[in-house]
Design a protein around this motif. Structure first.
Motif, PDB file in Angstrom:
ATOM      1  N   THR A 125       0.836  -1.203   0.000  1.00 57.09           N
ATOM      2  CA  THR A 125       0.000   0.000   0.000  1.00 57.09           C
ATOM      3  C   THR A 125       0.869   1.251   0.000  1.00 57.09           C
ATOM      4  OG1 THR A 125      -1.734  -1.182   1.190  1.00 57.09           O
ATOM      5  CG2 THR A 125      -1.830   1.210   1.242  1.00 57.09           C
ATOM      6  N   ASP A 126       1.913   1.264   0.824  1.00 56.62           N
ATOM      7  CA  ASP A 126       2.819   2.418   0.861  1.00 56.62           C
ATOM      8  C   ASP A 126       3.502   2.632  -0.485  1.00 56.62           C
ATOM      9  OD1 ASP A 126       2.144   2.887   3.503  1.00 56.62           O
ATOM     10  OD2 ASP A 126       3.894   1.801   4.309  1.00 56.62           O
ATOM     11  N   LEU A 127       3.953   1.532  -1.114  1.00 53.39           N
ATOM     12  CA  LEU A 127       4.598   1.653  -2.430  1.00 53.39           C
ATOM     13  C   LEU A 127       3.636   2.200  -3.476  1.00 53.39           C
ATOM     14  CD1 LEU A 127       6.715  -1.628  -2.628  1.00 53.39           C
ATOM     15  CD2 LEU A 127       7.565   0.715  -2.480  1.00 53.39           C
ATOM     16  N   ILE A 128       2.406   1.711  -3.466  1.00 46.52           N
ATOM     17  CA  ILE A 128       1.405   2.164  -4.446  1.00 46.52           C
ATOM     18  C   ILE A 128       1.094   3.638  -4.232  1.00 46.52           C
ATOM     19  CG2 ILE A 128      -0.970   1.839  -5.238  1.00 46.52           C
ATOM     20  CD1 ILE A 128       0.443  -0.621  -5.956  1.00 46.52           C
ATOM     21  N   LYS A 129       0.968   4.056  -2.964  1.00 45.28           N
ATOM     22  CA  LYS A 129       0.681   5.463  -2.675  1.00 45.28           C
ATOM     23  C   LYS A 129       1.801   6.360  -3.194  1.00 45.28           C
ATOM     24  CE  LYS A 129      -2.409   4.946   1.267  1.00 45.28           C
ATOM     25  NZ  LYS A 129      -2.593   5.127   2.710  1.00 45.28           N
ATOM     26  N   GLN A 130       3.049   5.910  -3.081  1.00 45.48           N
ATOM     27  CA  GLN A 130       4.174   6.682  -3.603  1.00 45.48           C
ATOM     28  C   GLN A 130       4.083   6.826  -5.117  1.00 45.48           C
ATOM     29  OE1 GLN A 130       7.854   4.907  -2.333  1.00 45.48           O
ATOM     30  NE2 GLN A 130       7.319   5.063  -0.164  1.00 45.48           N
ATOM     31  N   MET A 131       3.638   5.767  -5.794  1.00 50.66           N
ATOM     32  CA  MET A 131       3.531   5.806  -7.252  1.00 50.66           C
ATOM     33  C   MET A 131       2.374   6.687  -7.726  1.00 50.66           C
ATOM     34  SD  MET A 131       4.391   2.058  -8.737  1.00 50.66           S
ATOM     35  CE  MET A 131       4.161   0.900  -7.422  1.00 50.66           C
ATOM     36  N   LEU A 132       1.375   6.848  -6.892  1.00 46.91           N
ATOM     37  CA  LEU A 132       0.196   7.616  -7.292  1.00 46.91           C
ATOM     38  C   LEU A 132       0.371   9.120  -7.117  1.00 46.91           C
ATOM     39  CD1 LEU A 132      -2.642   5.316  -5.948  1.00 46.91           C
ATOM     40  CD2 LEU A 132      -1.840   5.551  -8.293  1.00 46.91           C
ATOM     41  N   VAL A 133       1.422   9.553  -6.428  1.00 46.00           N
ATOM     42  CA  VAL A 133       1.687  10.976  -6.261  1.00 46.00           C
ATOM     43  C   VAL A 133       2.191  11.527  -7.594  1.00 46.00           C
ATOM     44  CG1 VAL A 133       3.130  12.667  -5.073  1.00 46.00           C
ATOM     45  CG2 VAL A 133       2.204  10.721  -3.820  1.00 46.00           C
ATOM     46  N   VAL A 134       1.550  12.591  -8.071  1.00 44.81           N
ATOM     47  CA  VAL A 134       1.923  13.183  -9.359  1.00 44.81           C
ATOM     48  C   VAL A 134       3.195  14.006  -9.185  1.00 44.81           C
ATOM     49  CG1 VAL A 134       1.188  14.707 -11.208  1.00 44.81           C
ATOM     50  CG2 VAL A 134      -0.488  13.257 -10.069  1.00 44.81           C
ATOM     51  N   ILE A 135       4.229  13.614  -9.943  1.00 41.82           N
ATOM     52  CA  ILE A 135       5.484  14.365  -9.932  1.00 41.82           C
ATOM     53  C   ILE A 135       5.948  14.564 -11.363  1.00 41.82           C
ATOM     54  CG2 ILE A 135       6.249  13.637  -7.644  1.00 41.82           C
ATOM     55  CD1 ILE A 135       7.975  11.527  -8.923  1.00 41.82           C
ATOM     56  N   ASP A 136       6.904  15.441 -11.559  1.00 45.54           N
ATOM     57  CA  ASP A 136       7.444  15.746 -12.873  1.00 45.54           C
ATOM     58  C   ASP A 136       8.055  14.490 -13.494  1.00 45.54           C
ATOM     59  OD1 ASP A 136       8.234  17.340 -15.044  1.00 45.54           O
ATOM     60  OD2 ASP A 136      10.219  17.660 -14.173  1.00 45.54           O
ATOM     61  N   ASP A 137       7.877  14.312 -14.797  1.00 40.88           N
ATOM     62  CA  ASP A 137       8.368  13.116 -15.489  1.00 40.88           C
ATOM     63  C   ASP A 137       9.877  12.938 -15.349  1.00 40.88           C
ATOM     64  OD1 ASP A 137       5.846  12.421 -16.250  1.00 40.88           O
ATOM     65  OD2 ASP A 137       6.044  13.137 -18.319  1.00 40.88           O
ATOM     66  N   ASP A 138      10.620  14.041 -15.311  1.00 40.04           N
ATOM     67  CA  ASP A 138      12.070  13.940 -15.187  1.00 40.04           C
ATOM     68  C   ASP A 138      12.489  13.424 -13.809  1.00 40.04           C
ATOM     69  OD1 ASP A 138      12.369  14.875 -17.756  1.00 40.04           O
ATOM     70  OD2 ASP A 138      12.578  16.968 -17.132  1.00 40.04           O
TER      71      ASP A 138
END
Length: 147
Positions: A37-50
């Motif tokens: 769940t923690d890993l998925i939440k990190q992936m769902l945060v929108v950040i710059d592609d670079d």
């Protein structure tokens, strides 16, 4: 569902197509589920592609699968990453250009590894050595042809 373009499935519908986007996490114990769940939440945060390491790894793997992966290029002139010598923005301003000199023949037109002379002091192969090399080459080519 989220990665499929509208109309890309030819109008076909599948189970779950009308459900909102979600992630199903299953594990052997609650600790594993919490870690996932923690890993998925990190992936769902929108950040710059670079800055998105997950996306960069996915794109690198996709390029590798497609055969379009270009390994990191380093400029010979400025030793910076990301461009080649002919694209170097500093190519005209560098005063101390790297001078290449062959250790075998002393010529500055090529590095040592590209020298056409033999490493044994520039001596040409003897006629017997040349015949042996030619014979080995021809037998190798015949073996490839299956004859």
């Amino acid at each position: 569902k989220g990665s499929v373009k509208v109309g890309a499935r030819g109008g076909k519908t599948y189970d779950g197509m009308d459900e909102p986007l979600h992630v199903l996490i299953a594990g052997d114990n609650q600790e594993d589920v919490d870690k996932a769940t923690d890993l998925i939440k990190q992936m769902l945060v929108v950040i710059d592609d670079d800055q998105n390491q997950f996306k960069q790894n996915q794109l690198r793997e996709l390029a590798l699968l497609n055969g379009t992966l270009k390994d990191d290029d380093y400029c010979i002139l400025c030793a910076e990453k990301g461009h080649k010598q002919f694209e170097c923005p500093k190519r005209f301003s560098l005063k101390n250009k790297i001078q290449v000199k062959c250790a075998i023949c002393g010529d500055s037109s090529h590095p040592t590894r590209d020298c056409t002379q033999n490493k044994d002091g520039g001596k040409a192969a003897t006629a017997d050595e040349q015949k042996k090399l030619d014979s080995e080459y021809l037998s190798f080519m015949a073996e490839l042809d299956g004859t």
